[in-house]
Write a protein that holds these residues in place. Structure first.
Motif, PDB file in Angstrom:
ATOM      1  N   LEU A  69      22.320  47.216  54.965  1.00  0.00           N
ATOM      2  CA  LEU A  69      23.702  47.633  54.749  1.00  0.00           C
ATOM      3  C   LEU A  69      24.623  46.430  54.632  1.00  0.00           C
ATOM      4  N   SER A  70      24.345  45.384  55.452  1.00  0.00           N
ATOM      5  CA  SER A  70      25.161  44.172  55.371  1.00  0.00           C
ATOM      6  C   SER A  70      25.024  43.516  53.993  1.00  0.00           C
ATOM      7  N   GLN A  71      23.751  43.449  53.504  1.00  0.00           N
ATOM      8  CA  GLN A  71      23.538  42.873  52.175  1.00  0.00           C
ATOM      9  C   GLN A  71      24.256  43.701  51.104  1.00  0.00           C
ATOM     10  N   THR A  72      24.132  45.043  51.223  1.00  0.00           N
ATOM     11  CA  THR A  72      24.783  45.911  50.238  1.00  0.00           C
ATOM     12  C   THR A  72      26.291  45.751  50.281  1.00  0.00           C
ATOM     13  N   ASN A  73      26.846  45.611  51.496  1.00  0.00           N
ATOM     14  CA  ASN A  73      28.295  45.408  51.621  1.00  0.00           C
ATOM     15  C   ASN A  73      28.739  44.102  50.959  1.00  0.00           C
ATOM     16  N   ARG A  74      27.887  43.048  51.124  1.00  0.00           N
ATOM     17  CA  ARG A  74      28.248  41.784  50.456  1.00  0.00           C
ATOM     18  C   ARG A  74      28.230  41.942  48.935  1.00  0.00           C
ATOM     19  N   VAL A  75      27.170  42.629  48.430  1.00  0.00           N
ATOM     20  CA  VAL A  75      27.094  42.851  46.980  1.00  0.00           C
ATOM     21  C   VAL A  75      28.285  43.691  46.509  1.00  0.00           C
ATOM     22  N   LEU A  76      28.624  44.737  47.316  1.00  0.00           N
ATOM     23  CA  LEU A  76      29.752  45.577  46.956  1.00  0.00           C
ATOM     24  C   LEU A  76      31.053  44.785  46.970  1.00  0.00           C
ATOM     25  N   GLU A  77      31.199  43.897  47.946  1.00  0.00           N
ATOM     26  CA  GLU A  77      32.411  43.080  48.012  1.00  0.00           C
ATOM     27  C   GLU A  77      32.511  42.175  46.789  1.00  0.00           C
ATOM     28  N   GLN A  78      31.350  41.583  46.388  1.00  0.00           N
ATOM     29  CA  GLN A  78      31.364  40.747  45.192  1.00  0.00           C
ATOM     30  C   GLN A  78      31.744  41.572  43.959  1.00  0.00           C
ATOM     31  N   ALA A  79      31.161  42.801  43.877  1.00  0.00           N
ATOM     32  CA  ALA A  79      31.482  43.654  42.733  1.00  0.00           C
ATOM     33  C   ALA A  79      32.964  44.015  42.724  1.00  0.00           C
ATOM     34  N   VAL A  80      33.510  44.297  43.925  1.00  0.00           N
ATOM     35  CA  VAL A  80      34.936  44.619  44.009  1.00  0.00           C
ATOM     36  C   VAL A  80      35.798  43.427  43.577  1.00  0.00           C
ATOM     37  N   ASN A  81      35.371  42.208  43.999  1.00  0.00           N
ATOM     38  CA  ASN A  81      36.104  41.009  43.582  1.00  0.00           C
ATOM     39  C   ASN A  81      36.056  40.842  42.064  1.00  0.00           C
ATOM     40  N   ARG A  82      34.816  41.062  41.526  1.00  0.00           N
ATOM     41  CA  ARG A  82      34.705  40.966  40.057  1.00  0.00           C
ATOM     42  C   ARG A  82      35.575  42.008  39.379  1.00  0.00           C
ATOM     43  N   GLN A  83      35.591  43.213  39.960  1.00  0.00           N
ATOM     44  CA  GLN A  83      36.422  44.258  39.372  1.00  0.00           C
ATOM     45  C   GLN A  83      37.895  43.871  39.438  1.00  0.00           C
ATOM     46  N   THR A  84      38.312  43.270  40.551  1.00  0.00           N
ATOM     47  CA  THR A  84      39.718  42.850  40.687  1.00  0.00           C
ATOM     48  C   THR A  84      40.082  41.822  39.613  1.00  0.00           C
ATOM     49  N   LEU A  85      39.153  40.840  39.431  1.00  0.00           N
ATOM     50  CA  LEU A  85      39.407  39.825  38.388  1.00  0.00           C
ATOM     51  C   LEU A  85      39.455  40.472  37.013  1.00  0.00           C
ATOM     52  N   THR A  86      38.501  41.419  36.788  1.00  0.00           N
ATOM     53  CA  THR A  86      38.462  42.085  35.481  1.00  0.00           C
ATOM     54  C   THR A  86      39.730  42.886  35.241  1.00  0.00           C
ATOM     55  N   GLU A  87      40.209  43.579  36.298  1.00  0.00           N
ATOM     56  CA  GLU A  87      41.448  44.345  36.145  1.00  0.00           C
ATOM     57  C   GLU A  87      42.637  43.422  35.873  1.00  0.00           C
ATOM     58  N   ALA A  88      42.635  42.236  36.530  1.00  0.00           N
ATOM     59  CA  ALA A  88      43.726  41.284  36.263  1.00  0.00           C
ATOM     60  C   ALA A  88      43.677  40.812  34.814  1.00  0.00           C
ATOM     61  N   GLU A  89      42.435  40.480  34.349  1.00  0.00           N
ATOM     62  CA  GLU A  89      42.307  40.062  32.951  1.00  0.00           C
ATOM     63  C   GLU A  89      42.731  41.182  32.011  1.00  0.00           C
ATOM     64  N   LEU A  90      42.344  42.428  32.375  1.00  0.00           N
ATOM     65  CA  LEU A  90      42.708  43.560  31.524  1.00  0.00           C
ATOM     66  C   LEU A  90      44.234  43.711  31.454  1.00  0.00           C
ATOM     67  N   LYS A  91      44.887  43.538  32.626  1.00  0.00           N
ATOM     68  CA  LYS A  91      46.336  43.635  32.618  1.00  0.00           C
ATOM     69  C   LYS A  91      46.946  42.561  31.719  1.00  0.00           C
TER      70      LYS A  91
END
Length: 479
Positions: free
Chosen positions: A119-141
């Motif tokens: 679960l800890s590993q999955t949370n880290r992967v999810l956090e990275q994905a969320v960060n990537r999504q945040t960057l992608t949303e910023a680029e999209l904006k």
């Protein structure tokens, strides 16, 4: 203090009796009395013996009268030793069960640690994905902002193009109007044509830039959709891992409760109620109000109290004594589970072994969805035999195997067994004997099936009907 007084009283009484016996012996010796035609010396010896016997008898009488434990220990020593041996054997079995449960608990804790690491590993992967999504949303904006600016520029260019087209049309009309003055305005015409070409080129550049921006926006939207899909997958994995952790945590709690229950069972004496014994049971359905659920639970606990009193016969029982003990957490969990209006089978089980006369009995609830397990006429198991070549005992053994297989299948399918006996039903012996006697009248190989005469639910019990077939034809059926 009472023991010292008892010992002092015995010593004083022994001394007093010894003194009286000595004086009596001396008087008898001096008087030279003779009892039963004995010599005076032998008579004195007899009196001394009687005096010593009186001392021993009075000592034992005092000890037995003042100490019930000593009297029971002397007179019931063989019974106490047998009870002690049986209790020690049960203690050894319980300790073995405790070791097995502790081993299972350790294994569950290891699995829980592994799941938490995953679960800890999955949370880290999810956090990275969320960060990537945040960057992608910023680029999209940013791209959307650029696209908006480009659309505004395009609108401006289109407006300029429209004005230029109108100007070209106007100039062309003027060109036609001043065709006669062509030589005079040749330079002006060349300038206007150059302006027209420049405007057309700028319009083409704006169109190309708009197409590039639209392609870039489509690509970013595809990336955002992929990131959202990946984020959803990771969230599903997280929910699955959290459910596994919750299941392992519940299993760990059950194992710890079982260990505590086993520790409560390490006592000696006559067992009146055994671990897991059903003290009350009921099928509950159409309960949607928590207050109604509370009333149902209270009625079950009252029934469990009555049965516990009958089995245990506690001493000095008062009408206000609870007898049955249940944790508040178990009551809340049971009430919330049965308040959804569905059908449940609820059983109140003894949490440990309880000795004859105990007045505080800890119980735990067992709840399961009461749903149909077997339909009417469903075949649970089948055996083949030739009754003409077998004795009654052999036939009964084969039928017992048929009942055992049927019992195991019913438990595996969801019918709740008796926690003490491990069975889900019984077959009437008189019907079984009657079936065997009628079966002996037939020859050749016969198939005997265990069939459910009615629908069977989770609450049980499992009722069976024996059907004998020969060459696919029913030749015998139990009552």
């Amino acid at each position: 203090m009472a023991g010292y007084v008892l010992v002092l009283a015995v010593i004083i009484l022994g001394g007093a009796i010894a003194t009286v016996g000595d004086r009596l012996g001396s008087k008898v010796g001096k008087a030279r009395l003779s009892w039963f035609n004995l010599r005076p010396r032998q008579t004195a010896v007899l009196i001394t013996i009687l005096t010593g016997s009186l001392i021993s008898a009075s000592t034992l009488a005092i000890l037995f009268a003042l100490s019930r434990e000593l009297r029971d220990g002397v007179l019931r020593i063989d019974t106490i030793r047998r009870q002690q041996a049986a209790a020690e054997q049960e203690l050894a079995q319980t300790r073995a069960q405790k070791d097995e449960i502790e081993a299972e608990l350790a294994q569950s804790q290891i699995e829980l640690a592994n799941i938490r690491q995953r679960l800890s590993q999955t949370n880290r992967v999810l956090e990275q994905a969320v960060n990537r999504q945040t960057l992608t949303e910023a680029e999209l904006k940013q791209l959307q902002h650029r696209y908006t600016q480009a659309q505004k520029n395009l609108e401006n260019f289109e407006a300029q193009g429209a004005r230029l087209r109108r100007e070209i049309q106007r100039l062309q009309r003027e060109r036609q109007a001043i065709q006669g003055r062509l030589e005079e305005v040749a330079g002006q015409k060349a300038a206007l044509e150059t302006a027209i070409r420049t405007a057309q080129q700028r319009l083409a550049e704006v169109e190309a830039q708009k197409d590039r921006l639209r392609a870039e926006i489509d690509r970013i939207q595809d990336q955002l959709a992929a990131a959202n899909q990946q984020q959803q997958v990771l969230r599903n994995q997280q929910r699955s891992l959290q459910q596994e952790i919750a299941a392992l945590e519940a299993s760990r709690q059950r194992l710890e409760e079982n260990v505590n229950i086993l520790l409560l069972g390490l006592r000696r004496g006559t067992i009146a109620i055994r671990t897991g014994q059903v003290l009350a049971s009921a099928v509950i359905q159409n309960v949607k109000d928590p207050d109604k659920a509370t009333q149902v639970i209270e009625e079950l606990l009252r029934e469990a109290r009555r049965n516990a009193i009958v089995l245990n016969s506690p001493q000095n029982l008062q009408p206000t004594d609870q007898v049955i003990q249940i944790t508040t957490a178990d009551v809340h969990r049971l009430r919330s589970q049965i308040s959804d209006g569905q059908s449940y089978v609820v059983r109140i089980l003894a949490a440990a072994n309880y000795l004859q006369g105990e007045s505080n009995i800890l119980v735990v609830p067992q709840v399961a969805r009461n749903q149909q397990v077997f339909r009417e006429g469903e075949n649970l198991a089948t055996i083949s035999l030739d009754p003409s070549q077998m004795t009654d005992e052999q036939i009964l053994q084969r039928l017992d195997q048929l009942f055992t297989v049927s019992n195991q299948r019913a438990i595996a399918s969801g019918v709740l067994p008796d926690p003490v006996t491990g069975t889900v039903g019984s077959f009437r012996q008189i019907e079984l004997v009657k079936f065997v006697l009628e079966l002996k009248d037939h020859q050749g190989t016969i198939d005997i099936s265990a069939v459910t005469p009615t629908s069977v639910y989770t609450a049980g019990p499992l009722t069976l009907s024996l059907v004998a077939r020969q060459n696919q034809r029913v030749i015998l059926r139990s009552g």
